[in-house]
Design a protein around this motif. Structure first.
Motif, PDB file in Angstrom:
ATOM      1  N   LEU A  22       0.834  -1.205   0.000  1.00  0.00           N
ATOM      2  CA  LEU A  22       0.000   0.000   0.000  1.00  0.00           C
ATOM      3  C   LEU A  22       0.873   1.261   0.000  1.00  0.00           C
ATOM      4  N   GLY A  23       1.901   1.249   0.811  1.00  0.00           N
ATOM      5  CA  GLY A  23       2.807   2.396   0.886  1.00  0.00           C
ATOM      6  C   GLY A  23       3.496   2.645  -0.438  1.00  0.00           C
ATOM      7  N   LEU A  24       3.886   1.564  -1.077  1.00  0.00           N
ATOM      8  CA  LEU A  24       4.535   1.662  -2.382  1.00  0.00           C
ATOM      9  C   LEU A  24       3.570   2.301  -3.382  1.00  0.00           C
ATOM     10  N   HIS A  69       2.941   6.007  -2.517  1.00  0.00           N
ATOM     11  CA  HIS A  69       4.145   6.782  -2.782  1.00  0.00           C
ATOM     12  C   HIS A  69       4.280   7.044  -4.281  1.00  0.00           C
TER      13      HIS A  69
END
Lengths: 183, 183
Positions: free
Chosen positions: A147-149, A152
């Motif tokens: 999710l962070g990837l 980002h």
DNA sequence: GATACTGTACCGTCCGGTCGGTACAGTCAG
DNA sequence: CTGACTGTACCGACCGGACGGTACAGTATC
């Protein structure tokens, strides 16, 4: 003779505006211009700005589900855990449909209360996913990393090269397989 | 007599507006009203909207650095790897200063080109952090998981309870320690 | 009286939304 | 075949309000 592609192209234009100018500049006029029709024509398809935003998130959710299906089919469906599917979906989504998540930014910026539905949907899937097999924390780490990837990418922070990102996703999938298959 | 607290309270008001109404509704008038002064007074402190946005990101970066320092001091600085510090910083930041990241949303929505500086700074730190010790991929997973957790808070997706989030952060820190200390 | 700050009034522009109208394709009675 | 009518798609002028920004007068403190 309802031209489906027209609504479709308007929504695509809206995403383009968000990505190029920022969600605050998502105006009916800007979208109309991008889509190559007049403001009146746009209003005919989406009577209010809110309806446009709703259609954007709906389209996003729909495409996300399509991508999930595609991944599931490609994996052969046998021992594919939900977590692995979710990670691969986020990867494919980031690669090909990254623009679609502009809808998320648009909604958060313009009508934050509209994400309620999306949140509920996401939460349901998230908990089904992470309480089924494997320990919670290690699975959650992998999920949030994916999710962070994705986020980002969405915010254009571009910390990784294309190659690094690909390898990181592969690593995530491997770890997810390990975590799920060996208790 | 330059009243420092005034600029400060204006910036806080701007964050409140973003969180409550969405970044698209971040207008000078709305901020002035929230901050309890007139539009003229606001303009005196921030002559343009762009200058307000710049101050918002600057404040965010500054607070982030403060938090990082706090974490470093608390850890005793001995064998604290940069990765561990970064994760703990994101945790403390999410807990206490979560509102500050509203600046990020505001900038992305209103003037996407202004995040260039932030991105450069983040990228520098990211690569210093992840190429120092430990394998790249496992470290990157932990970093992006913390980042994903933070962004997910920011977008109000609230997938985890307070307790789950705390435990997940603890897990991340433990894994980071393991990864860094044992080659 | 200078500095720091605040308020009021205003300008030109943009935004969401309305409205009257047009073009056209189809339909169906006569 | 024709003319009256209907529904879909779209245009563009327009309205009221909000927006970013300017100008300037006023106040309070040192």
């Amino acid at each position: 003779m309802p031209r489906v592609s027209c609504r479709e192209s308007i929504l695509a234009a809206a995403e383009t505006v968000v990505i190029e100018a920022g969600a605050a500049h998502l105006t009916l006029e800007a979208v109309a211009e991008r889509a190559g029709l007049s403001k009146g024509g746009l209003i005919y398809h989406f009577p209010t700005k809110e309806s446009l935003l709703e259609a954007m998130v709906a389209r996003m959710a729909e495409r996300f589900e399509q991508e999930r299906e595609r991944v599931r089919r490609q994996l052969g469906d046998r021992n594919a855990s939900d977590l692995v599917v979710e990670i691969l979906t986020l990867q494919g989504y980031s690669r090909d449909h990254h623009r679609l998540s502009a809808a998320l930014l648009a909604v958060v910026a313009n009508k934050p209360e509209l994400i309620g539905g999306t949140r509920a949907e996401l939460r349901k899937r998230f908990h089904r996913r992470l309480t089924s097999r494997g320990d919670f924390n290690p699975c959650a780490v992998l999920f949030f990393a994916a999710l962070g990837l994705h986020f980002h990418d969405l915010l254009n922070l571009s910390l990784l090269s294309r190659k690094q990102r690909g390898e990181l996703y592969r690593h995530l999938v491997n770890e997810a397989r390990k975590e799920v298959e060996s208790p």
